[in-house]
Design a protein around this motif. Structure first.
Motif, PDB file in Angstrom:
ATOM      1  N   GLY A   1       0.817  -1.223   0.000  1.00 18.41           N
ATOM      2  CA  GLY A   1       0.000   0.000   0.000  1.00 18.41           C
ATOM      3  C   GLY A   1       0.841   1.259   0.000  1.00 18.41           C
ATOM      4  N   LEU A   2       1.872   1.277   0.835  1.00 24.35           N
ATOM      5  CA  LEU A   2       2.773   2.425   0.880  1.00 24.35           C
ATOM      6  C   LEU A   2       3.474   2.611  -0.466  1.00 24.35           C
ATOM      7  N   GLY A   3       3.926   1.515  -1.053  1.00 33.19           N
ATOM      8  CA  GLY A   3       4.566   1.594  -2.371  1.00 33.19           C
ATOM      9  C   GLY A   3       3.614   2.100  -3.437  1.00 33.19           C
ATOM     10  N   ALA A   4       2.353   1.671  -3.380  1.00 31.06           N
ATOM     11  CA  ALA A   4       1.362   2.125  -4.356  1.00 31.06           C
ATOM     12  C   ALA A   4       1.131   3.639  -4.237  1.00 31.06           C
ATOM     13  N   VAL A   5       1.018   4.114  -3.013  1.00 28.08           N
ATOM     14  CA  VAL A   5       0.793   5.542  -2.796  1.00 28.08           C
ATOM     15  C   VAL A   5       1.997   6.359  -3.262  1.00 28.08           C
TER      16      VAL A   5
END
Length: 170
Positions: free
Chosen positions: A98-102
């Protein structure tokens, strides 16, 4: 789903008349976009915004996928390292994905917003010469009607193609 029709119009007067005819044909102004040389008079026209004139949407989509993939890979490595410490490995993978996607979406969209649209690259010469590019997004069922309207009312305009799928977002 909509299709985007491209037309090149020779001058501002033709562009204004085309805009009015499209509005009378019940095409919403939010689906009509004009691109012209920087500094050109756009009075009476619905100018294209950054979503139509840059690669922002494509860059954000790519950043989302790459960022989520790299975040998930980092999460797998972190989960392997943290095994035995009591941390839930699935939660670590999901959190880092999720952090990577954001972060991927954000950073890629910053780059994409400053990159001219590759779809409009083929029109650069005509726009620099003072022509106006019309991009009109219409439902698939109305493509033929709109093309016939523009051919009939604007013989000076040039049909420049059809983009098969217009994303719902921009």
């Amino acid at each position: 789903m909509r299709k985007r029709i491209y037309w090149l119009l020779p001058d501002l007067d033709a562009a204004r008349k085309t805009m009015n005819e499209l509005l009378l044909a019940r095409v919403s102004d939010r689906h009509i976009h004009f691109v012209a040389e920087d500094g050109s008079d756009m009075t009476g026209l619905h100018a294209a915004n950054i979503l139509q004139t840059s690669d922002l949407v494509e860059a954000a989509q790519t950043g989302l996928l790459v960022g989520a993939g790299l975040g998930a890979a980092g999460g797998v490595v972190a989960a392997y390292v943290l095994t035995g410490t009591g941390a839930a490995p699935q939660a670590v993978v999901i959190a880092l994905a999720g952090l990577g996607a954001v972060l991927g979406t954000w950073s890629s969209s910053m780059i994409g917003s400053s990159t001219p649209s590759r779809r409009l690259k083929r029109f650069e010469k005509q726009i620099a010469e003072g022509q106006y590019l019309l991009m009109v997004d219409v439902p698939r069922t109305r493509v033929t009607d709109i093309e016939e309207l523009l051919e009939r009312t604007h013989p000076e305009a040039h049909f420049e193609g059809l983009e098969p799928n217009v994303p719902a977002f921009p």
